[in-house]
Design an enzyme around this catalytic site. Structure first.
Site, PDB file in Angstrom:
ATOM      1  CD  GLU A   1     -17.550 -10.295  20.131  1.00 35.58           C
ATOM      2  OE1 GLU A   1     -18.338  -9.965  19.242  1.00 35.58           O
ATOM      3  OE2 GLU A   1     -17.921 -10.634  21.279  1.00 35.58           O
TER       4      GLU A   1
ATOM      5  CG  HIS B   1     -18.294  -6.850  15.723  1.00 35.17           C
ATOM      6  ND1 HIS B   1     -19.362  -7.664  15.375  1.00 35.17           N
ATOM      7  CD2 HIS B   1     -17.812  -7.362  16.878  1.00 35.17           C
ATOM      8  CE1 HIS B   1     -19.514  -8.613  16.278  1.00 35.17           C
ATOM      9  NE2 HIS B   1     -18.584  -8.457  17.202  1.00 35.17           N
TER      10      HIS B   1
ATOM     11  CB  CYS C   1     -22.341  -9.781   9.783  1.00 31.14           C
ATOM     12  SG  CYS C   1     -22.130  -8.319  10.808  1.00 31.14           S
TER      13      CYS C   1
END
Length: 418
Positions: free
Chosen positions: A162, A230, A347
């Site tokens: 990711e 995350h 993000c």
């Protein structure tokens, strides 16, 4: 020109909606079915980019993908009109806005061949994100076409990757050799661990990193179970500073010892759980902030308004500033539309340390270009998308037309089919 850090923000796309597609992302699932505001969301993102530029930071942009993803639906032997509702939502997702998941980046000072390496993330864990990488790869190959860069395709499934959201780099200064830290998950209780160690190791090999200066660190099970899907939800690094929650890592003592051995000048700023709980850290996105070094040299933390609104978080930040801690300035930005879908300031951006003159200028922005982008958004982005609008042919037509208008305005029509 010297190497500098450039933040490439994902422009929030015209299909931005709250479909609740991401288990483990508590904000996204909590707001499932709410009415989104794509135009306001994109303008909030543009305002954040303006704030970075005014701090003296270099700013880039990554662009919305083709949505709905008709090629992905065709690979499932269907089309948008005939697709089941959950496939419609997955095909329409604007999640590529979160550029921290676009790729992992290793700057030239860290790599064996002296090039900046970028590996596009496969995002295989979540169906709505698993089809992002071809569109992302097309943009990376355009933006970083110079021989100064090496752009890699994704790690193959089933090894989940990711991107930079699970990668940190510490160094004396951005243009000097650093220590690269890959954070992986093993278990998250009811939630999936999205970053696999095998994927992180594959990326490190592809980038030609020195194993002696590369660390693989396990995220704590507690953090994942609490909603830290995350690493960048519980930790962020910049130059000499590591900023992390006390419960971010499975073996923090071992990690801190190895990091200090490799980089004795590191400053570890750990927020204790008795001051800020994991729950407060995740709802406020204290760590999903941009930790940056503007030209004045003052380490600066760019936090969302939700961090200011949380008494425990804001109290800790004020105490840290008053105590002359490693972070010397806090800036607040409004990205509420992104936050409601589970994405904070960090993000929305991919960090690339490079010479800006080696990058396709169409992917770099200044105030004037942001004015131009804002005008396109104002003219073409939908004002609102509700849960029942996703299958509306008029909405789909507007979403596709908005992206076409954007790519034409930026002279990037070669991306229309990607």
């Amino acid at each position: 020109m010297a190497l500098v850090e450039i933040n490439f923000d994902g422009l929030i796309g015209p299909s931005h909606n709250y479909a609740g597609l991401s288990p483990g992302n508590l904000a996204a699932t909590r707001n499932a079915g709410a009415v989104s505001q794509p135009r306001a969301a994109a303008l909030q993102g543009i305002a954040k980019m303006r704030a970075n530029i005014r701090l003296g930071l270099k700013q880039g942009i990554l662009l919305p993908h083709a949505r709905p993803d008709r090629r992905w639906l065709a690979s499932l032997s269907t089309d948008f009109d005939a697709a089941a509702p959950h496939l419609k939502a997955q095909a329409l997702s604007a999640s590529a806005m979160w550029a921290a998941n676009a790729a992992t980046v290793s700057p030239a000072p860290d790599t064996a061949d002296g090039r900046c390496h970028l590996s596009v993330a496969n995002l295989v864990t979540m169906p709505h994100r698993s089809h992002e990488w071809p569109g992302t790869l097309a943009q990376l190959r355009l933006a970083f076409a110079s021989d100064a860069f090496a752009v890699h395709g994704p790690v193959p499934a089933p090894f989940g990757d990711e991107g930079a959201a699970n990668h940190m780099r510490l160094c004396p200064r951005h243009g000097e050799p650093g220590v690269e830290v890959f954070v992986y998950g093993v278990s998250g209780g009811p939630f999936p661990a999205r970053q696999h160690r095998d994927a992180s190791e594959a990326v490190a090999r592809a980038h030609g990193l020195d194993p002696a200066r590369t660390l693989f660190v396990q995220q704590s099970v507690e953090a994942i179970a609490a909603g830290a899907f995350h690493n960048d939800v519980v930790a962020v690094a910049n130059e000499r500073v590591l900023f992390a929650h006390e419960q971010a890592f499975a073996d923090k003592a071992g990690f801190y010892a190895n990091l200090t051995r490799l980089m004795p000048e590191v400053e570890i700023v750990e927020v204790p759980a008795d001051r800020v709980t994991l729950g407060d850290a995740i709802t406020s996105y204290l760590f999903n902030a941009q930790l940056v070094t503007p030209p004045d040299g003052l380490p600066t933390l760019i936090v969302p308004t939700e961090a200011r609104d949380n008494a425990a978080v804001w109290g800790w930040l004020q105490d840290h500033l008053a105590g002359n801690g490693a972070i010397r300035r806090v800036e607040v930005v409004d990205v509420r539309q992104s936050m409601a879908n589970g994405g904070g300031p960090a993000c929305l951006r991919l960090r690339v340390v490079a010479d800006p003159s080696m990058i396709d200028p169409r992917f770099l922005v200044d105030e004037a270009k942001l004015d131009h982008l804002a005008a396109v958004v104002e003219a073409h982005w939908p004002d609102a998308i509700g849960a029942h609008d996703i299958g509306d042919p008029a909405l789909i037509e507007r979403v596709e037309a908005a992206r076409r208008a954007l790519l034409k305005a930026l002279d990037l029509v070669e991306l229309l089919d990607s």
